[in-house]
Design an enzyme around this catalytic site. Structure first.
Site, PDB file in Angstrom:
ATOM      1  N   ALA A  20     -50.086  25.227  39.154  1.00  0.00           N
ATOM      2  CA  ALA A  20     -48.717  25.742  39.072  1.00  0.00           C
ATOM      3  C   ALA A  20     -48.395  26.253  37.673  1.00  0.00           C
ATOM      4  CB  ALA A  20     -47.732  24.648  39.478  1.00  0.00           C
ATOM      5  N   PHE A  21     -48.825  25.517  36.648  1.00  0.00           N
ATOM      6  CA  PHE A  21     -48.597  25.990  35.280  1.00  0.00           C
ATOM      7  C   PHE A  21     -49.783  25.665  34.381  1.00  0.00           C
ATOM      8  CE2 PHE A  21     -47.414  21.625  34.933  1.00  0.00           C
ATOM      9  CZ  PHE A  21     -46.449  21.386  35.907  1.00  0.00           C
ATOM     10  N   LYS A  38     -58.720  22.411  30.466  1.00  0.00           N
ATOM     11  CA  LYS A  38     -57.458  22.643  31.171  1.00  0.00           C
ATOM     12  C   LYS A  38     -56.398  23.038  30.152  1.00  0.00           C
ATOM     13  CE  LYS A  38     -54.100  20.107  34.046  1.00  0.00           C
ATOM     14  NZ  LYS A  38     -53.846  18.802  34.707  1.00  0.00           N
ATOM     15  N   ASP A 137     -54.806  10.450  44.852  1.00  0.00           N
ATOM     16  CA  ASP A 137     -54.943  11.820  45.355  1.00  0.00           C
ATOM     17  C   ASP A 137     -56.409  12.127  45.662  1.00  0.00           C
ATOM     18  OD1 ASP A 137     -53.966  14.288  46.177  1.00  0.00           O
ATOM     19  OD2 ASP A 137     -54.184  15.193  44.194  1.00  0.00           O
TER      20      ASP A 137
END
EC number: 2.7.11.1
Length: 496
Positions: A20-21, A38, A137
């Protein structure tokens, strides 16, 4: 982003992922060691959420990842730093790519291979839990491979501390991907038990190439049927599991977390403790070339039997939702930064003097479209490493000798049959088709189909996933390629 940053001690290479960002790029140091870095755009991140909330989330992700450093089955955290515009995190680069890119949908992998990988997954999870950290997750996108084919757990974005200095606490944030999330995730829950549930779904997917349900909600079809049979299902595909695999999976997928297996129960289960030829005494891969060969031999796309149907479709004959999500204004900008594993440079035209046949004969992706046993055996004779047979680049790609216009026409026809809308963009010698759809589990799939002219009358057509389940993306790829079929898809290196 700029190719140079002040005080950044690495050379910046190509982009291999986006969020997303955030953007993930391959970077390398002066000794040519490669890292996955990252980069988080701080301005963009803080425009999407409160600056203080973002800072706390980022700090938590970094702190918990560092806490879990040092285990061979967890992606290594190296360092982090920032400047006024960017925050970056330097991580180990998984040279073997994505495990689930190498698994055939609705088929799965051989049981001894699944046992090897599941044992490594549980070793990593056991270590995390010993540090008091729940991942929360666990799903195919977060399971990667190193250059020898060993499993690596990645992405601590939703990780949380559930135990500290012998004191445990319940968690309450409803996070994770619906097909892999435990039923109690909407309430207070034990972080270790939701990880066990997710691992059970992952093992099911390894063995059968699919998830057992859309999500663990009592009023959904597949999960409701599972509950009606007292969590001892006898129907397809559960009846394909061996007794040992069935026992460990159903123990991990007990809806009541108090009755569900703990990590200790899982790692002591006879199915997991039995020997496997791929595992050394220290838990690493004993024969990377043999392991890679076994994975690749399961991948098969039969172009003589075109199909658009998934064997367990729920929306329509294709297995994809008839009502596709509309593109938002920012979607195409985000998809311009697509996820591609591999070399530091983009695909370029091949040198005129290069023998194309020799290049294609070494590309494992071609084995999907032919009688692949002989193809893989030829590669294995010369291979010394896992990635020479199971490349880090995604296998959702094919070559064609047809003209680009012809290929695009066939792609459009196939996508139209799947009720998938497409937008197109031209970039240098590439044509990019942007696709946005929901899979049969009603989860978002986003990516691009990238056509690159390599010269020598050869086109590379690369299906590049940006968001979504790798198994569902491969299923989408198979549906499209099967409908296109021969002679558009090159299956023989001598094909003109």
């Amino acid at each position: 982003m700029a190719q140079k940053l002040d005080n950044f001690p690495y050379h910046i290479g190509r982009e291999i992922g986006t969020g997303a960002f955030a953007s993930v790029r391959l970077c390398y140091d002066d000794n040519a060691k490669i890292y996955a870095v990252k980069f988080v755009n701080k301005k963009h991140a803080t425009s999407c959420m409160n600056a203080g909330v973002w800072a706390r989330r980022m700090a938590s992700e970094i702190q918990l990842h560092k806490l879990c450093n040092g285990h061979k089955n967890i992606i290594h955290f190296y360092n982090t730093a920032e400047n006024p515009q960017w925050r970056w995190v330097v991580l180990e680069f998984a040279q073997g790519g994505d495990l689930f890119d190498k698994i055939e949908p609705d088929v799965g992998i051989d049981e001894d291979v699944a046992q090897f990988y599941f044992a490594q997954l549980m070793e990593g999870i056991s270590f995390m839990h010993s540090k008091g950290v729940a991942h929360r997750d666990l799903k195919p996108e977060n399971i990667l491979l190193d250059y020898n084919g060993n499993l690596k757990i990645s992405d601590f974005g939703f990780a949380s501390l559930f135990s500290y200095k012998g004191k445990s606490r319940l968690l309450n944030s409803p996070v994770g991907s619906p097909p892999y999330a435990a039923p109690e995730i909407t309430q207070q829950y034990d972080g270790s038990k939701v990880d066990v549930w997710s691992c059970g779904i992952i093992l099911f997917a390894l063995l059968l190439g699919n998830t057992p349900w859309d999500e663990a909600i009592s009023n959904t079809g597949d999960y409701l049927l599972y509950k009606k049979q007292c969590e001892r299902p006898s129907y397809h595909p559960w009846n394909l599991l061996s007794p040992g695999a069935y026992s460990i999976i159903t123990g991990m997928l007990r809806s009541d977390p108090f009755k569900r297996y703990s990590v200790k129960h899982v790692v002591q289960h006879p199915w997991l403790t039995s020997s496997t030829p791929f595992r050394t005494k220290n838990g690493n891969c004993a024969d990377p070339v043999a392991l890679a060969s076994r994975l690749m031999l399961k991948l098969r796309i039969d172009l003589d039997k075109p199909r658009l149907a998934s064997s367990r479709a729920s929306q329509n004959d294709s297995g994809f939702s008839m009502t596709q999500p509309a593109f938002k204004k920012n979607d195409q900008k985000e998809l311009d930064r697509v996820e591609v594993y591999g070399a530091l440079s983009q695909p370029v035209q091949l040198n005129k003097n290069i023998d194309v046949t020799e290049i294609l004969e070494k590309d494992p992706s071609l084995s999907q479209f032919c009688e692949n046993e002989g193809f893989i055996k030829r590669l294995a004779k010369k291979a010394k490493n896992f990635y020479e047979i199971c490349p880090p680049e995604r296998l959702t790609r094919f070559y064609s000798r047809a003209s680009r216009e012809t290929i695009i026409d066939h792609l459009y026809d196939s996508l139209r049959l799947l009720a998938i809308s497409v937008t197109m963009k031209y970039v240098r010698n590439q044509t990019i088709l942007y696709v946005n759809l929901h899979d049969k589990r009603k989860c978002l799939l986003q990516g691009v189909i990238e056509l690159t002219n390599l010269g020598h009358n050869l086109e590379l057509i690369n299906f590049i996933k940006r968001n979504g389940d790798p198994l569902e993306w491969r299923k989408f790829f198979k549906n499209v390629v099967s409908s296109i079929g021969k002679p558009i898809v090159l299956t023989d290196v001598s094909q003109n």
